[in-house]
Design an enzyme around this catalytic site. Structure first.
Site, PDB file in Angstrom:
ATOM      1  N   LYS A 119     138.763  20.583 -27.722  1.00 14.12           N
ATOM      2  CA  LYS A 119     137.851  22.083 -28.648  1.00 14.12           C
ATOM      3  C   LYS A 119     137.487  22.358 -27.713  1.00 14.12           C
ATOM      4  O   LYS A 119     137.151  22.988 -27.591  1.00 14.12           O
ATOM      5  CB  LYS A 119     136.923  20.887 -28.572  1.00 14.12           C
ATOM      6  CG  LYS A 119     136.508  19.732 -29.924  1.00 14.12           C
ATOM      7  CD  LYS A 119     135.723  19.467 -30.609  1.00 14.12           C
ATOM      8  CE  LYS A 119     135.078  18.131 -31.594  1.00 14.12           C
ATOM      9  NZ  LYS A 119     133.624  17.660 -32.197  1.00 14.12           N
ATOM     10  N   LYS A 200     143.458  12.468 -38.093  1.00 12.22           N
ATOM     11  CA  LYS A 200     141.754  11.334 -38.240  1.00 12.22           C
ATOM     12  C   LYS A 200     141.003  12.815 -38.871  1.00 12.22           C
ATOM     13  O   LYS A 200     141.627  13.612 -39.447  1.00 12.22           O
ATOM     14  CB  LYS A 200     140.871  11.352 -36.338  1.00 12.22           C
ATOM     15  CG  LYS A 200     139.816  10.874 -37.029  1.00 12.22           C
ATOM     16  CD  LYS A 200     139.473  11.317 -36.073  1.00 12.22           C
ATOM     17  CE  LYS A 200     137.757  13.033 -35.799  1.00 12.22           C
ATOM     18  NZ  LYS A 200     136.854  12.582 -34.605  1.00 12.22           N
ATOM     19  N   LYS A 203     135.304  14.773 -40.605  1.00  9.08           N
ATOM     20  CA  LYS A 203     134.521  15.786 -41.647  1.00  9.08           C
ATOM     21  C   LYS A 203     133.675  17.378 -41.820  1.00  9.08           C
ATOM     22  O   LYS A 203     133.633  18.224 -42.599  1.00  9.08           O
ATOM     23  CB  LYS A 203     132.337  15.643 -42.049  1.00  9.08           C
ATOM     24  CG  LYS A 203     132.337  15.296 -41.100  1.00  9.08           C
ATOM     25  CD  LYS A 203     130.920  14.958 -40.434  1.00  9.08           C
ATOM     26  CE  LYS A 203     129.934  13.810 -39.506  1.00  9.08           C
ATOM     27  NZ  LYS A 203     129.271  13.915 -38.382  1.00  9.08           N
TER      28      LYS A 203
HETATM   29  P1  TYM Z   1     131.257  11.676 -36.030  1.00  8.69           P
HETATM   30  O1  TYM Z   1     129.784  12.342 -36.036  1.00  8.69           O
HETATM   31  O2  TYM Z   1     132.037  12.897 -35.462  1.00  8.69           O
HETATM   32  O3  TYM Z   1     131.083  10.406 -36.291  1.00  8.69           O
HETATM   33  C1  TYM Z   1     130.745   9.859 -36.908  1.00  8.69           C
HETATM   34  C2  TYM Z   1     131.409   7.939 -36.810  1.00  8.69           C
HETATM   35  O4  TYM Z   1     132.036   8.055 -37.394  1.00  8.69           O
HETATM   36  C3  TYM Z   1     132.825   7.677 -37.006  1.00  8.69           C
HETATM   37  N1  TYM Z   1     134.240   8.011 -37.092  1.00  8.69           N
HETATM   38  C4  TYM Z   1     135.586   7.557 -37.983  1.00  8.69           C
HETATM   39  N2  TYM Z   1     135.528   6.782 -37.958  1.00  8.69           N
HETATM   40  C5  TYM Z   1     136.931   5.460 -38.745  1.00  8.69           C
HETATM   41  N3  TYM Z   1     137.560   6.935 -39.145  1.00  8.69           N
HETATM   42  C6  TYM Z   1     137.765   8.191 -39.065  1.00  8.69           C
HETATM   43  N4  TYM Z   1     138.956   8.720 -39.320  1.00  8.69           N
HETATM   44  C7  TYM Z   1     136.662   8.957 -38.499  1.00  8.69           C
HETATM   45  N5  TYM Z   1     135.754  10.160 -38.130  1.00  8.69           N
HETATM   46  C8  TYM Z   1     134.566   9.540 -38.000  1.00  8.69           C
HETATM   47  C9  TYM Z   1     132.800   8.148 -35.540  1.00  8.69           C
HETATM   48  O5  TYM Z   1     133.299   6.882 -34.508  1.00  8.69           O
HETATM   49  C10 TYM Z   1     131.877   8.283 -35.621  1.00  8.69           C
HETATM   50  O6  TYM Z   1     131.222   6.440 -35.041  1.00  8.69           O
HETATM   51  N6  TYM Z   1     129.933  11.842 -30.664  1.00  8.69           N
HETATM   52  C11 TYM Z   1     129.180  11.278 -31.871  1.00  8.69           C
HETATM   53  C12 TYM Z   1     127.547  10.810 -32.495  1.00  8.69           C
HETATM   54  C13 TYM Z   1     126.697  10.546 -31.425  1.00  8.69           C
HETATM   55  C14 TYM Z   1     126.799   8.890 -31.318  1.00  8.69           C
HETATM   56  C15 TYM Z   1     126.287   9.013 -30.329  1.00  8.69           C
HETATM   57  C16 TYM Z   1     127.696   7.862 -31.659  1.00  8.69           C
HETATM   58  C17 TYM Z   1     126.165  10.964 -30.809  1.00  8.69           C
HETATM   59  N7  TYM Z   1     125.050  10.117 -30.016  1.00  8.69           N
HETATM   60  C18 TYM Z   1     125.189   7.909 -29.796  1.00  8.69           C
HETATM   61  C19 TYM Z   1     127.164   6.740 -31.425  1.00  8.69           C
HETATM   62  C20 TYM Z   1     126.315   6.440 -30.495  1.00  8.69           C
HETATM   63  C21 TYM Z   1     130.190  11.706 -32.892  1.00  8.69           C
HETATM   64  O7  TYM Z   1     130.238  13.292 -33.256  1.00  8.69           O
HETATM   65  O8  TYM Z   1     130.153  10.604 -34.290  1.00  8.69           O
END
Ligand code: TYM
Length: 337
Positions: A119, A200, A203
């Site tokens: 990114k 993937k 959102k």
């Molecule tokens: P984020 O907001 O991008 O996504 C939230 C959660 O959804 C999962 N996810 C998916 N799982 C399966 N298939 C997909 N296509 C898919 N798209 C998204 C992500 O793996 C995630 O679990 N950095 C993280 C947010 C975060 C976080 C944390 C997570 C910040 N602090 C502490 C766990 C613990 C993120 O950007 O997720």
């Protein structure tokens, strides 16, 4: 009966309010959290990680709206009853611990993160916070003495860094942090975009036509699934890297209906049947959730109150953990000041 908080397993996950929640978020993170929350042995925290949304170009009004919308959707998914939901920036200890972990991590570690490479690396206008993002994510997890972190596959590397930082901190300064472990849902760890099944489902992507949002109407879901990439082969398969479109639909159908992808396609003939089954299953999954969302959205004050209550639950313990980390690193603690 034993009712000691220390005997319960702490589960924590975070979701970033950049755009609307989609099916990948649900299958990769939200449903595993709901499953864990159904067991009284787990103490589940779910965090809308708004500070992470500041790491890329953002619109303030949009972020505010997306944060509330994400909280409402998470509550509609059923987290109101079984988990503590709060907004990251309401608990300032997250940012302070993040700095302490930046002082535990190295520049080399941060640079190696795949998401940073994809990114922002090499672009001088990349926000500095995108590089340091994994320290804040580690802080999110370690601040709450987390045992288990349910996430999708794309977060695995960040989680491994959080584990490494917890171990390094404990070894260097004393045992302050619980060392967490990842819970990556094998069946739906990486749901793919319907139009581009090698990427993937996300959102905040530019093209939403291959993304099933949790709030999509039934006819929108049907149209998106109809246009999903299959291939010319009329037979169905659950796991063929050469046929990523069909494999993805089989994985989605299996995950949504609680079966393996193989079981999901057994008895179905042809892409049209598979797509019809996926549409029905996704609509069935989302309808009750959307109904609940409408009820919650009609009472925004109730959502605000739930979020404030959630932050209230975690604030005290978080400030104790932060203070322990501060003291271990040689900073004055609350009792010294
Ligand atoms: P984020 O907001 O991008 O996504 C939230 C959660 O959804 C999962 N996810 C998916 N799982 C399966 N298939 C997909 N296509 C898919 N798209 C998204 C992500 O793996 C995630 O679990 N950095 C993280 C947010 C975060 C976080 C944390 C997570 C910040 N602090 C502490 C766990 C613990 C993120 O950007 O997720």
């Amino acid at each position: 009966m034993i009712d000691s908080p220390s005997l319960r397993q702490r589960v924590f996950t975070g979701l970033k309010p950049t755009g609307r929640l989609q099916l990948g978020n649900y299958l990769g993170a939200i449903r595993p959290v709901l499953d864990l929350a159904a067991d009284a042995a787990n103490d589940v925290l779910v965090c809308v990680v708004d500070l992470h949304a500041l790491t890329v170009e953002h619109d303030p009004a949009r972020l505010r709206a997306d944060t509330r919308e994400m909280a409402t959707t998470l509550l509609a998914c059923g987290l109101d009853a079984s988990a503590t939901l709060f907004v990251q920036s309401a608990v300032p200890a997250h940012t302070e611990l993040s700095y302490l972990l930046e002082c535990t991590a190295t520049y080399g570690e941060m640079q190696r993160m795949v998401q940073f490479k994809e990114k922002g690396r090499g672009n001088p206008s990349t926000r500095l916070s995108l590089l340091t993002y994994p320290a804040l994510m580690a802080a999110d997890i370690l601040l709450h003495r987390t045992d288990v972190v349910p996430v999708g596959d794309d977060q695995r590397q960040h989680l491994e860094l959080a584990i490494a930082l917890a171990r390094r901190f404990n070894a260097r300064y004393g045992e302050v942090f619980t060392v967490p472990r990842a819970a990556v849902q094998p069946a739906a760890a990486r749901v793919k975009d319907l139009r581009d099944p090698t990427s993937k489902m996300g959102k905040s992507g530019a093209d939403p036509s291959g993304v099933l949002f949790l709030m999509d109407a039934a006819d929108t879901i049907a149209a998106k699934v109809r246009r999903a990439v299959p291939d010319d082969d009329p037979s169905l398969t659950a796991d063929d890297p050469a046929r990523p479109g069909v494999t993805n639909l089989a994985v989605v159908l299996g995950a949504v209906t609680g079966r393996s992808a193989e079981q999901a396609v057994a008895g179905l003939h042809g892409a049209a049947a598979l797509k019809a089954a996926v549409t029905d299953a996704v609509v069935d999954l989302l309808e009750p959730l959307q109904r609940r969302h409408r009820e919650l959205a009609a009472d925004p004050d109730a959502v605000t109150a739930l979020l404030a209550a959630g932050a209230g639950v975690v604030l005290d313990e978080a400030s104790h953990t932060l203070d322990a980390a501060r003291g271990a690193m040689g900073l004055l603690t609350r009792s010294d000041r």
